[in-house]
Design a protein around this motif. Structure first.
Motif, PDB file in Angstrom:
ATOM      1  N   SER A 137       0.842  -1.208   0.000  1.00 53.75           N
ATOM      2  CA  SER A 137       0.000   0.000   0.000  1.00 53.75           C
ATOM      3  C   SER A 137       0.871   1.248   0.000  1.00 53.75           C
ATOM      4  N   GLY A 138       0.225   2.364  -0.288  1.00 61.42           N
ATOM      5  CA  GLY A 138       0.954   3.625  -0.257  1.00 61.42           C
ATOM      6  C   GLY A 138       1.542   3.898   1.117  1.00 61.42           C
ATOM      7  N   ALA A 139       0.724   3.701   2.155  1.00 58.22           N
ATOM      8  CA  ALA A 139       1.198   3.987   3.507  1.00 58.22           C
ATOM      9  C   ALA A 139       2.399   3.115   3.865  1.00 58.22           C
ATOM     10  N   GLU A 140       2.344   1.869   3.465  1.00 57.00           N
ATOM     11  CA  GLU A 140       3.450   0.961   3.791  1.00 57.00           C
ATOM     12  C   GLU A 140       4.741   1.405   3.090  1.00 57.00           C
ATOM     13  N   ALA A 164      -0.731  17.799   4.518  1.00 59.98           N
ATOM     14  CA  ALA A 164      -0.204  16.553   3.958  1.00 59.98           C
ATOM     15  C   ALA A 164      -1.125  15.366   4.244  1.00 59.98           C
ATOM     16  N   TYR A 165      -1.115  14.434   3.331  1.00 59.50           N
ATOM     17  CA  TYR A 165      -1.730  13.121   3.601  1.00 59.50           C
ATOM     18  C   TYR A 165      -0.739  12.048   3.164  1.00 59.50           C
ATOM     19  N   HIS A 166      -0.382  11.170   4.102  1.00 58.65           N
ATOM     20  CA  HIS A 166       0.549  10.096   3.746  1.00 58.65           C
ATOM     21  C   HIS A 166       0.040   8.728   4.156  1.00 58.65           C
ATOM     22  N   GLY A 167      -1.153   8.633   4.765  1.00 61.30           N
ATOM     23  CA  GLY A 167      -1.704   7.316   5.079  1.00 61.30           C
ATOM     24  C   GLY A 167      -2.300   7.249   6.469  1.00 61.30           C
ATOM     25  N   ARG A 168      -2.725   6.042   6.833  1.00 59.79           N
ATOM     26  CA  ARG A 168      -3.446   5.840   8.100  1.00 59.79           C
ATOM     27  C   ARG A 168      -2.761   4.839   9.026  1.00 59.79           C
ATOM     28  N   ILE A 234       7.217  15.113   0.930  1.00 58.91           N
ATOM     29  CA  ILE A 234       6.214  16.035   0.389  1.00 58.91           C
ATOM     30  C   ILE A 234       5.532  15.439  -0.834  1.00 58.91           C
ATOM     31  N   GLU A 235       4.239  15.724  -0.942  1.00 64.88           N
ATOM     32  CA  GLU A 235       3.507  15.395  -2.173  1.00 64.88           C
ATOM     33  C   GLU A 235       3.737  16.560  -3.141  1.00 64.88           C
ATOM     34  N   PRO A 236       4.243  16.319  -4.340  1.00 70.86           N
ATOM     35  CA  PRO A 236       4.503  17.435  -5.263  1.00 70.86           C
ATOM     36  C   PRO A 236       3.235  18.232  -5.575  1.00 70.86           C
ATOM     37  N   GLY A 239      -2.678  15.804  -2.429  1.00 73.38           N
ATOM     38  CA  GLY A 239      -3.887  15.103  -2.832  1.00 73.38           C
ATOM     39  C   GLY A 239      -5.031  15.349  -1.874  1.00 73.38           C
ATOM     40  N   GLU A 240      -5.100  14.536  -0.826  1.00 74.06           N
ATOM     41  CA  GLU A 240      -6.232  14.638   0.108  1.00 74.06           C
ATOM     42  C   GLU A 240      -6.332  16.039   0.705  1.00 74.06           C
ATOM     43  N   GLY A 241      -5.195  16.708   0.854  1.00 71.24           N
ATOM     44  CA  GLY A 241      -5.174  18.039   1.472  1.00 71.24           C
ATOM     45  C   GLY A 241      -5.827  19.119   0.637  1.00 71.24           C
ATOM     46  N   ALA A 267       9.743  12.292  -2.356  1.00 69.25           N
ATOM     47  CA  ALA A 267       8.503  12.726  -3.022  1.00 69.25           C
ATOM     48  C   ALA A 267       7.476  11.619  -2.864  1.00 69.25           C
ATOM     49  N   ASP A 268       6.348  11.961  -2.233  1.00 69.39           N
ATOM     50  CA  ASP A 268       5.250  11.006  -2.143  1.00 69.39           C
ATOM     51  C   ASP A 268       4.378  11.205  -3.383  1.00 69.39           C
ATOM     52  N   GLU A 269       4.613  10.349  -4.373  1.00 73.38           N
ATOM     53  CA  GLU A 269       3.845  10.444  -5.631  1.00 73.38           C
ATOM     54  C   GLU A 269       2.783   9.344  -5.702  1.00 73.38           C
ATOM     55  N   VAL A 270       2.287   8.962  -4.533  1.00 74.08           N
ATOM     56  CA  VAL A 270       1.272   7.895  -4.500  1.00 74.08           C
ATOM     57  C   VAL A 270       0.043   8.301  -5.320  1.00 74.08           C
ATOM     58  N   GLN A 271      -0.380   9.570  -5.169  1.00 68.67           N
ATOM     59  CA  GLN A 271      -1.575  10.010  -5.913  1.00 68.67           C
ATOM     60  C   GLN A 271      -1.216  10.665  -7.251  1.00 68.67           C
TER      61      GLN A 271
HETATM   62  N1  PMP Z   1       0.215   9.151   0.081  1.00 65.94           N
HETATM   63  C1  PMP Z   1      -0.646   9.828  -0.688  1.00 65.94           C
HETATM   64  C2  PMP Z   1      -0.185  11.090  -1.338  1.00 65.94           C
HETATM   65  C3  PMP Z   1      -1.946   9.364  -0.880  1.00 65.94           C
HETATM   66  O1  PMP Z   1      -2.798  10.056  -1.642  1.00 65.94           O
HETATM   67  C4  PMP Z   1      -2.332   8.158  -0.254  1.00 65.94           C
HETATM   68  C5  PMP Z   1      -3.732   7.600  -0.443  1.00 65.94           C
HETATM   69  N2  PMP Z   1      -4.749   8.487  -0.638  1.00 65.94           N
HETATM   70  C6  PMP Z   1      -1.403   7.486   0.539  1.00 65.94           C
HETATM   71  C7  PMP Z   1      -0.134   7.998   0.680  1.00 65.94           C
HETATM   72  C8  PMP Z   1      -1.752   6.202   1.244  1.00 65.94           C
HETATM   73  O2  PMP Z   1      -1.897   5.188   0.308  1.00 65.94           O
HETATM   74  P1  PMP Z   1      -2.701   3.854   0.714  1.00 65.94           P
HETATM   75  O3  PMP Z   1      -4.124   4.275   0.896  1.00 65.94           O
HETATM   76  O4  PMP Z   1      -2.488   2.937  -0.461  1.00 65.94           O
HETATM   77  O5  PMP Z   1      -2.079   3.360   1.954  1.00 65.94           O
END
Ligand code: PMP
Length: 452
Positions: A137-140, A164-168, A234-236, A239-241, A267-271
């Protein structure tokens, strides 16, 4: 003996008729019935934005179990860029399932994992020697990027940004800025996480990127000290923010400072990753070469996979056995990723994201001319957003945002909101959506705004 007739197989993918069609109210009776089962069986903490239950999806359409066809402006939160059940992904996954489903890569390996790592090393920004590690997952993956940066630097502190949003998970909750719904009541959080101010052009009075970076760097130097800092994450584009695109120059200035101080720039490019923003990675828009880049979501056409890719010396600093997990880099997800990444290239989806930006930006700006509640239109590629405000004060209008989303849902448009203040509507269509469907979805939005 009578044999029960078998239902025809349900298939999605691009052959699903690409039109919005409502045959019941939304949600329909079957979805409502299933939602009652969900409420009785699934933990309440697993909330649902739109309680419509899907039976098939493809292109820009989600078809629900009542037979309604909804336009998809969410892509399962920026995941199905190549489309749901994209034929190349279905084929690759089917072949892999038939061959073997799991070995645990850290016990006995397989080519798919290695090939995904090679592709990511090649595609991510920067010509330097790279290595990749895969996760689920992104968070992992974010957690692992921080682990790697700490191990490499021998330092502990990590800086994340406002909004910022990086996961739960526990560490990523600490990195995430917003209390409700992501953190409230779930502490204590991981230590040595600090927060710096972001560049938020719509809300920081036109501060230049350089000035906003200087402000953040001053906070970092005074409150933490570069010598204690392992990484900046940082998310470039956040996203959620709230789909916040920092002012030009903000990211390069931060990266220069990080490099000068031996701080790992993550760089958190998950989204934002995988063609979504009209570049393969959003870092490319300003020539950023992150030391580590975290990817997930769009990487594997809907299968769970994530990655940390970066400078070989940093990535290799962790000892064998320090990184991994039972399912990390699962062979089915890797097969899906290889097909997905190939589709981004062969179907010119980076270009397609830019076309969608033109289409969305044009329509959204036109709406804004006549509706001063739309305070800002922003984003890049197929990652666009509008920020809704009280026109008299500029204050965020979360209630209006909720009403617009609800009206759009009722009319068969899957529309997502986001933002620290809950007042941003975001547009994340599959890159496989047609222009016609995208325009129809924007008509639904126009009507939803008018009715709200
Ligand atoms: N980082 C960013 C920038 C995200 O948008 C997200 C998910 N919205 C995550 C991390 C977490 O990813 P995941 O839900 O796959 O754990």
């Amino acid at each position: 003996m009578t044999i029960a007739p078998t239902a025809p197989p349900v298939t999605g993918g691009p052959s699903l008729p690409q039109r919005r069609e409502l045959v019941t109210e939304i949600p329909g009776p079957r979805s409502r019935e299933l939602h009652a089962r969900k409420t009785a069986a699934v933990a309440d903490g697993v909330g649902v934005t739109l309680p419509v239950y899907v039976e098939a999806a493809g292109g820009g359409i989600l078809r629900d179990i009542d037979g309604n066809s909804l336009i998809d402006f969410g892509s399962g939160i920026a995941v199905t860029g190549v489309g749901n059940s994209a034929p190349a992904v279905v084929e690759a996954v089917s072949a892999q399932v038939a061959a073997f489903t799991h070995t645990c890569f850290t016990i006995t390996g397989y080519e798919g994992y290695v090939a995904v790592a090679e592709k990511l090393n090649e595609l991510t920004p920067g010509d330097f020697d790279k290595r990749t590690a895969l996760f689920n997952s992104g968070a992992e993956a974010v957690e692992n990027a921080v682990k790697i940066a700490r191990h490499h630097t021998g330092r502990q502190a990590v800086v994340a940004f406002d909004h910022a949003y990086h996961g739960r998970t526990n560490l990523t909750m600490a990195l995430t800025a917003k209390a409700m719904p992501y953190k409230s009541g779930f502490g204590p959080f991981a230590p040595e996480v600090y927060r710096a101010p972001l560049s938020y052009p719509f809300r920081d009075g036109g501060l230049s990127g350089e000035a906003a970076a200087a402000r953040a760097i001053s906070v970092i130097e005074k409150q933490i000290g570069a010598a204690n800092l392992a990484a900046i994450i940082i998310e470039p584009i956040q996203g959620e923010g709230g789909f916040i695109v920092p002012a030009e120059g903000f990211l390069p200035a931060l990266q220069r400072w990080a490099r000068a101080n031996d701080v790992v720039f993550i760089a958190d490019e998950v989204q934002t990753g995988f063609a979504r923003t009209g570049a393969f990675f959003a870092s490319e828009h300003e020539g950023i070469e992150p030391d580590l880049i975290v990817t997930a979501k769009g990487i594997a056409g809907g299968l769970p996979l994530s990655a940390v890719t970066g400078r070989a010396d940093i990535m290799n600093s962790a000892h064998a056995g320090g990184l991994g997990g039972t399912y990390t880099g699962n062979p089915i997800a890797c097969a899906a990723a290889l097909a997905t990444i190939e589709s981004y290239r062969s179907e010119n989806l980076v270009e397609r994201a830019r076309e969608l930006e033109t289409l969305f930006r044009g329509r959204l700006n036109a709406l804004r001319v006549n509706d001063r509640r739309i305070g800002d239109v922003r984003g890049r590629g197929a990652m666009m957003a509008i920020e809704l405000v009280d026109p008299a004060t500029g204050e965020p209008d979360a209630a209006l945002t909720g009403r617009v989303a609800a009206a759009a849902h009722a009319a068969g448009l899957v529309l997502l909101t986001c933002g620290t203040y809950g007042n941003v509507i975001r547009f994340l269509p599959p890159l496989a959506i047609s222009d016609e469907l995208a325009l129809e979805g924007l008509d639904v939005l126009r009507d939803a705004l008018a009715a709200s």
